[in-house]
Structures are given as C-alpha cells and as structure tokens.
Design an enzyme around this catalytic site. Sequence first.
Site, mmCIF file in Angstrom:
data_model
loop_
_atom_site.group_PDB
_atom_site.id
_atom_site.type_symbol
_atom_site.label_atom_id
_atom_site.label_comp_id
_atom_site.label_asym_id
_atom_site.label_seq_id
_atom_site.Cartn_x
_atom_site.Cartn_y
_atom_site.Cartn_z
ATOM 1 N N GLY A 1 34.705 69.874 31.674
ATOM 2 C CA GLY A 1 35.028 68.695 32.473
ATOM 3 C C GLY A 1 36.467 68.255 32.372
ATOM 4 N NE ARG A 2 37.740 65.953 26.947
ATOM 5 C CZ ARG A 2 37.995 65.083 25.975
ATOM 6 N NH1 ARG A 2 38.952 64.192 26.127
ATOM 7 N NH2 ARG A 2 37.320 65.118 24.843
ATOM 8 C CE LYS B 1 38.880 68.490 24.115
ATOM 9 N NZ LYS B 1 38.201 68.529 22.785
ATOM 10 N N GLY C 1 38.976 63.708 33.394
ATOM 11 C CA GLY C 1 39.575 65.015 33.145
ATOM 12 C C GLY C 1 40.716 65.009 32.151
ATOM 13 N NE ARG D 1 39.780 73.747 23.832
ATOM 14 C CZ ARG D 1 38.681 73.038 23.666
ATOM 15 N NH1 ARG D 1 38.520 72.309 22.569
ATOM 16 N NH2 ARG D 1 37.735 73.038 24.598
ATOM 17 N NE ARG E 1 31.379 76.150 25.478
ATOM 18 C CZ ARG E 1 32.310 75.255 25.123
ATOM 19 N NH1 ARG E 1 31.966 74.028 24.829
ATOM 20 N NH2 ARG E 1 33.574 75.590 25.076
ATOM 21 C CG ASP F 1 27.414 70.660 24.940
ATOM 22 O OD1 ASP F 1 26.384 70.170 24.469
ATOM 23 O OD2 ASP F 1 28.484 70.025 25.037
ATOM 24 C CG ASN F 2 30.151 70.373 21.465
ATOM 25 O OD1 ASN F 2 30.750 70.664 22.494
ATOM 26 N ND2 ASN F 2 29.855 69.131 21.147
ATOM 27 C CG ASP G 1 34.075 72.146 22.460
ATOM 28 O OD1 ASP G 1 35.174 72.604 22.792
ATOM 29 O OD2 ASP G 1 33.039 72.345 23.106
#
Length: 575
Positions: free
Chosen positions: A164-165, A185, A198, A255, A262, A332-333, A342
């Site tokens: 999302g960002r 990010k 975002g 990064r 994931r 999701d992480n 994350d």
Amino acid sequence: MPRLRVPWAVACFVWACGVGCGDLDPPCPSWGLCRAPLALNASPPGQGCGETWWGAAGLGLWGLSSASLVDSFPIDPIQENYVRNVRNCIFSVVYPTPFKSKVLLVAVSEDVIENTLDLHISVQGTSDFLQFVSGGKVILGSVPLAHRYGGHQFGSWAGQLGDGRAHLIGVYTNRHGERWELQLKGSGKTPYSRNGDGRAVLRSSVREFLCSEAMHYLGIPTSRAASLVVSDDEVWRDQFYNGNIKKERGAIVLRLAKSWFRIGSLEILAHSGELDLQRRLLDFIIQEHFPLIAVNDSDRYLEFFSTVVSETANLIALWMSVGFAHGVCNTDNFSLLSITIDYGPFGFMDSYDPNFVPNTSDDEGRYKIGNQANVGLFNLNKLLQALKPLLDPRQKQLASQVLEGYGQRYYTRFTELFRAKLGLLGDDEDDNYLIAFLLKLMEDRRADFTMTFRELSEITEDQLKELHIPEEFWALQDLGKHKLFSEWVSMYLLRLEHNKGDTDIKRRKRMTAVNPRYVLRNWMAESAVQKANLNDFSEVHLLQQILQHPFRRQEAAEKAGYSLRPPAWAKDLKL
C-alpha cells in the site's frame, strides 16, 4: 535502422551501447515503462562495453531489471492507479509518487551501497542517486511494481492487503551472483493503499532504517536498508489511534531483500481460488530461492513447506535470543524466505518480561514476545491451509506431521542459542533447567535482558564464586538481589566445569561474541527520532555506526550511555 522484437516486459532493458525505446517492436505499453528514465543499464558480467560497473561513483552504467518478475506472471491489466480489488495477477505496475518539496538524504548504508549494490559510496553525493532513492526517477530496465497479497491480521483473515505504500523498483544481481529486490517504502499510493496515503513518516523510517541494519549485524536474517531520505511534504498521522492527528514529515527508505514474497502472497491466491497462478508463483519461488529443491520433484511443495517451517522456527528463536519482539506478526509480515521484514512497532525489551508488547495497539497482547513462537505456529498453519489444494492426501498428511514438529525444532534451536549465550559446551540434560531458572530470576527481578547476558560474558568465574559483582555490572547487581541467585550461580559454575578443555578466558571470549552490548533500544531510537525531527541527524549516524559492531565495546557508545540503565523516561515510551 531495423526494429528489434523483444518481449514488452524487457522492452526498456537498454544496453549500455544505447538502444532506445523508439527502436522497439512492439513499443512500450501505454502506461509508459520508460517514463522519467534515470540512467542506462549496465551490461551483465562479461558483456559490457569495456567498463566495469561495480565500484562506480555514479549510476551511469548501473541498472536494474524487472524482467524476471514481470515476464513470469500475468500483470494487473488496469493501468490507472486507484484503490481496487485486484485478481488474477501477482503485481500491478505503478510508479512512485515523487515528493513535492525538497528532499534530503539522511543516511546510507555503506555496506549495502558498496558490497551489495556494487556502487562506490561517493554515489550518495550525486543528484541521480537522490532522485533514484526518493522515487523521483526510475532507472531504465525497472518496471515499478506493487505486490498483491493478503493476510491474517491479529488472527483474522483481512482479505486483500498488498503493497500500500511500497514500490518494488527492480531486481539487481550483483558481482557475487546475489539477486536482490529493491523496494521503496513510503513512495506513494498504489491499488493496495486502502484508506492510506501511501506515505511513511520520518519517525518510522528512522526506526526501520536503523533496525534492519542492526539486525543484520546481530546475525539475524533480515531485509537491508540502503538509504533514508526525508522531505518537507506534510503527512498527517494519528500515531496512537486516539484521534490526536499530527503533522509529520514524509520519508522513504530504500530497502532490499532476496525476496519480498510472504505467507500472504500465497494465501490471497488460495482464498481467491487462483490455483494455477498459485502453483506458478510457488514454482518461481522454489526455483529462484530454494536451490536444494528440484523444481521437477513431485514433492517440491512438501519440501518447500518443511524448509519454511524449520527456518521460521530458527528465525523466531534468534529473535528471542536478542530480546526482539517484532510487534506485528501477521501472516502478511512473515517472509517465505524466513527473514525479518516490515519493521513496524518492534522493540528490544529492556527488563526481561515474557509479556513485553512493543505495540500499544495490540490490546490483547497477541504479539507479546513470549507468544512469538506460538504465533509462528499459527502463521505456518495458515501457510499449510493455503498449500493444501496443491497437495495430494499423502503429502497433506506428511505436511501436518512436519508442522507438528515445529515446536520441537523451535525448542531445540532456542536451547542451542541460550546454551551459547551462557558459554556452555556440549549438551547436558540439565541445561534446559539452568536456562529456565535464570530466566525466571530475571523475570522476578525485572533484570535487563541484554546487559544481564553481556555482564555474565564479562565477569570472571572467580568474581561469581565470591558473589562479588562489580559496580559497573548493574544488571547482575539487580539480579543478585534475588534470594535464589546464589543457588543459580552454584549450578552455573558447576556446569562450566563440564566444559572440557575450556578456560575462563575462552568462555568470556565466546560469550561476548554472541551476547551484544548494544541493541537498538526504544529509548535510543526515540532519542534519534526527536533530534531528527529538528533536522539533527547526528544520533541517527551515531547509532548506525555503533550498531554495526554490537558485540564490541565502543567508547562513543559508552559515552552516549547505550550500555547503561535505560533512562526513567523510557518506561513511559509508547509506540
């Protein structure tokens, strides 16, 4: 000049010899893969135009390619960048949104720049580099992507999530043959932004930049951070979700990870019934990142799951060995490569407390440090549920047995790590009790986790025998006030006698090599953030330098108080 026919996904992979997009057939798609090109691509090793690209002071011969990702999967056919439900693809093509205000380069990782990205550190002084790491321009060969994934958040299925960002701006294969995916990010909205803007703010970006690098130097598998930039763009945040919205400054971290896939990457496909695409993604991940698994092996998904189970147990045991709480252990992480990704409201605990929760929005303490192993099991079970449609009955049964072995794998690795932290050689049946006994004393006395183990690494056996704890060993002095401390010391010294061929000097040397003196405590990060908000980045730079050598006593760190008792105000620090 004849027109070159190439797949559209690599249409902008421009060689250093200067082929332009106007010479391609078919031309770039309508969303414009060549928008705002920054530099020409480097030729692969052995195919250059007479100049090596590694160690270059600029970006002129350096480049990225998104071909391996874009050519491997169907791409979201919708070109517009608006929030929506996306199906039947892995990525959406979407460009970063540049900052409107002036951008300042706050910090870079020299190790990442030179040893991973093959650039000379002087590149940080160029305008091209600043535009690249702030999302202002895109390198030729890069097709910026936002990844579609889902996830279980705080135990419940959350549906579509996604980048999302963040923008995956390309893949770089360095001179060592290592493949790295570069991601910005905080670089703007994507189709997966939901209600977000975002953006990332300076506060969280400083923490992510510092912690991902700190974890690397602690020897824990992690994503890396190459750079941190800040702008004067206004970003509004409700930091504690209490209705108190404040203006902050937008920032971006560049990064890197070997892969950003994931557990949620597979979950979204299983939940949507996109099994052919799920199989395609799995085969890609196995081929690219699991070289010990044969891609034509009928049991490859079972082998993949077994590896992820084992490596996840290892990762969480490593977290525990340094007192690290991730804070948001949603599926999701959780990386499929079992690396730490994350960084949100993470925390290294000060006083030892199994109930330590670094995230104030985690009201139920689901992700408290003492529950991380259980959460790992929950997440791996969700991974198994996502894989089951691709497994036959025999494989499902074997996969369930693999998952049942997770607890023992974690427990074994945890014991190995804490045995090393105490300088114990060999395997004694009473080691588990010795470790548990110490942790219980530490919990009772609220002893400092990092410094208790570090001071046990520095104190001599003679001092322990006499229960003579020097004043500078403040954490051990706190622990020494427990009525059972002397009993534990007696057990510990007796166990050390079983270390065959060992000496006290050897023991202390081993222990100081695995017990850090410095970790990124919340108060240290907060101090750096507060100064950074005033455009004073001195403590960001100091921490970056110190945390590259966490096991070595450093004069600058001692002067800054990084090994002293945390300040009183740190007890009220909330994230």
